[in-house]
Write an enzyme that holds these catalytic residues in place. Structure first.
Site, mmCIF file in Angstrom:
data_model
loop_
_atom_site.group_PDB
_atom_site.id
_atom_site.type_symbol
_atom_site.label_atom_id
_atom_site.label_comp_id
_atom_site.label_asym_id
_atom_site.label_seq_id
_atom_site.Cartn_x
_atom_site.Cartn_y
_atom_site.Cartn_z
ATOM 1 C CB CYS A 1 1.537 13.062 -6.074
ATOM 2 S SG CYS A 1 1.810 11.452 -6.799
ATOM 3 C CB CYS B 1 8.772 1.443 -10.848
ATOM 4 S SG CYS B 1 7.952 0.159 -9.881
ATOM 5 C CB CYS C 1 2.128 -1.939 -13.775
ATOM 6 S SG CYS C 1 2.412 -2.490 -12.081
ATOM 7 C CB CYS D 1 2.786 2.102 -14.830
ATOM 8 S SG CYS D 1 3.724 3.257 -13.818
ATOM 9 C CB SER E 1 -0.391 4.028 -3.589
ATOM 10 O OG SER E 1 -0.851 3.258 -4.680
ATOM 11 C CG ASN F 1 -4.046 10.138 -16.951
ATOM 12 O OD1 ASN F 1 -4.658 10.953 -17.625
ATOM 13 N ND2 ASN F 1 -4.118 10.079 -15.633
#
Ligand code: SAH
Ligand code: SF4
Length: 357
Positions: A106, A113, A117, A120, A192, A292
Site C-alpha cells: 500500500c 491530504c 474526509c 480519515c 484508489s 478503523n
C-alpha cells in the site's frame, strides 16, 4: 553545480529521452530499468554492461536514490508498516500485507491530504506535500529489496489523493507495469480515488490500471458531509465518469466501489437499498471496509451483524460484494488509515503521527 537528477523515478519513456540526450541508444533505458528495479542495483559502478565512459557520464549528471526507512513495525499476522523519511524531512507510511498467494504493497502518493474526509486519519492531518515519482516508486523499491519476497500487488491506498498528484503517480505506475522493471499486470495495480472527476476521465487515456472509488455514501447529502470533495464533484458526475472510464476499455473491466462501514452513519439497510439503485446496470464491485478507529475520531465501526446484513442485501441484489478483513490493526497500520497521533520533532514540524508501540 546543478542538482543531480534522481533516475529512480524515471519510466521507460523518460529514460529513453534521457539517454538519447546523452547520445546513447534506446536499449540503455531497458538495461537501467532492469538494474534498478529487477536487480536492486543503484550504484552505476556496479552496472557491468555500462562501459566506463557511460558510468562516468551517469555519475556526473544523475543519482539513483531511494527514500530512507525511518522506522519499521511488524504485527503478529505479518503485516509490516514502514515510516519513510523524504528528503524534505516529511514522513510518510507504506504498508506490506502478506497473504497466501500475494504480497500487497500500500503506497502513499502525498504526505497528508487536503480533502478532509471525516473518517480519515490522513485527512485530519492536512496536506503537507506531493510525492515525486521517485518517492512513490521508491516505496516499491524498498519493499522489494528490503524484503526478500517480491511485491505482487500495489494499491494506491496510503496517504494522499493519488489523482491530485497525477503525473508522479502515473510515472510511477508505468514503472510498476514495465516488463523490464516490476512487470505487474494492470489487474495488480489499483489506484484508489475519492473521485477527482476530470482526472478519472484523463486516466483512461493515459494508463490501464485498476480503479477503485471511495464512494462511502449513496447520496449527495451524506457524501457532501463525509467526503467533502463531493461538493465539487457530486455523485452523478462521478458515476458518469466511471461509466465513461469503463466504456473506454474493450477488455472486460470493472471498478471497485469502496464503502466504509461507520456505525449509525452510512450502514442502514436503507443506505444499502439506495446504493443498489445507484450502482445498478454497471460493472461495479463493492468492497465494504470496516471503519478503523483512530484517536480524535468519534466514529465507531459498524456492528458485525450490521455489516453482514448490508453485504447480504447487496449480494441478493446481484452485486459482487466483499467485506474487507481488517489487517494491520496490531501495528496501527490499517492500509488507508495511516497515521495516528502526532508528535514529531523532525525539522521541528508536527508531521508524523504515530503511537509508540
Ligand atoms: N485518497 C484516496 C486513497 C487513499 S485512502 C481515497 O480516498 O481513495 C484509501 C482508502 O482507505 C479509501 O477507501 C479510504 O476511504 C479508506 N480509509 C480512510 N480512512 C479509513 C479508516 N479510518 N478506516 C478504514 N478505511 C479508511
Ligand atoms: Fe484524502 Fe483519501 Fe483520506 Fe479522503 S480518504 S482524506 S481523499 S486520503
Amino acid at each position: 553545480m546543478s542538482k543531480k537528477i534522481n533516475l529512480l523515478g524515471y519510466s521507460f519513456e523518460s529514460l529513453k529521452s534521457f539517454f538519447s540526450e546523452l547520445g546513447e541508444p534506446e536499449y540503455r533505458a531497458k538495461q537501467l530499468l532492469s538494474w534498478i528495479h529487477q536487480k536492486g542495483v543503484i550504484d552505476f559502478d556496479n552496472m557491468t554492461d555500462f562501459n566506463k565512459d557511460l558510468r562516468k557520464k551517469l555519475n556526473s549528471v544523475s543519482i539513483i536514490k531511494p527514500p530512507e526507512i525511518y522506522k519499521e513495525y511488524i504485527s503478529d499476522e505479518g503485516t509490516k508498516k514502514y515510516l519513510i523519511k523524504l528528503d524534505s524531512g516529511s514522513i510518510i507510511e507504506m504498508v506490506i500485507i502478506p497473504e497466501k498467494n500475494r504480497r500487497t504493497l500500500c503506497v502513499s502518493s502525498q504526505a497528508g491530504c487536503a480533502l478532509q474526509c471525516t473518517f480519515c486519519a490522513t485527512g485530519a492531518q492536512g496536506f503537507d506535500q506531493d510525492l515525486s515519482s521517485d518517492e512513490i516508486i521508491g516505496q516499491m523499491w524498498l519493499a522489494n529489496f528490503n524484503n526478500n519476497k517480491p511485491i505482487t500487488n500495489v494499491v494506491f491506498m496510503g496517504m494522499g489523493e493519488p489523482l491530485l498528484n497525477y503525473d508522479a503517480v502515473i510515472e510511477s505506475a508505468k514503472i510498476m507495469k514495465h516488463q523490464n522493471s516490476y512487470g505487474l499486470s494492470r489487474k495488480r495495480i489499483t489506484i484508489s480515488t475519492s473521485g477527482i472527476v476530470p482526472k478519472i476521465n484523463k486516466l483512461s487515456r493515459d494508463i490501464d490500471v485498476s480503479l477503485a472509488i471511495s464512494l462511502h455514501a449513496p447520496d449527495d447529502k451524506l457524501r457532501d458531509e463525509i467526503v467533502p470533495i463531493n461538493k465539487k464533484y457530486p455523485i452523478k458526475q462521478l458515476i458518469k465518469a466511471c461509466k465513461d472510464y469503463l466504456s473506454h476499455f474493450e477488455s472486460k473491466k470493472n471498478i471497485t466501489m469502496e464503502y466504509i462501514m461507520i456505525d449509525g452513519v452510512n450502514d442502514s439497510i436503507n443506505h444499502a437499498r439506495k446504493l443498489a439503485v445507484l450502482l445498478s446496470n454497471v460493472s461495479f464491485k463493492i468492497n465494504l471496509i470496516p471503519f478503523n478507529s483512530f484517536s480524535g475520531s468519534d466514529y465507531r465501526r459498524s456492528k458485525e451483524s450490521t455489516m453482514k446484513s448490508f453485504k447480504k442485501y447487496l449480494i441478493e441484489k446481484g452485486f459482487i460484494t466483499t467485506l474487507r478483513v481488517t489487517r494491520g490493526d496490531g501495528v496501527d497500520a490499517a492500509c488507508g488509515q495511516l497515521v495516528g497521533e502526532l508528535s514529531n520533532t523532525i525539522k521541528g514540524k508536527n508531521l508524523i503521527k504515530h503511537r509508540s508501540i
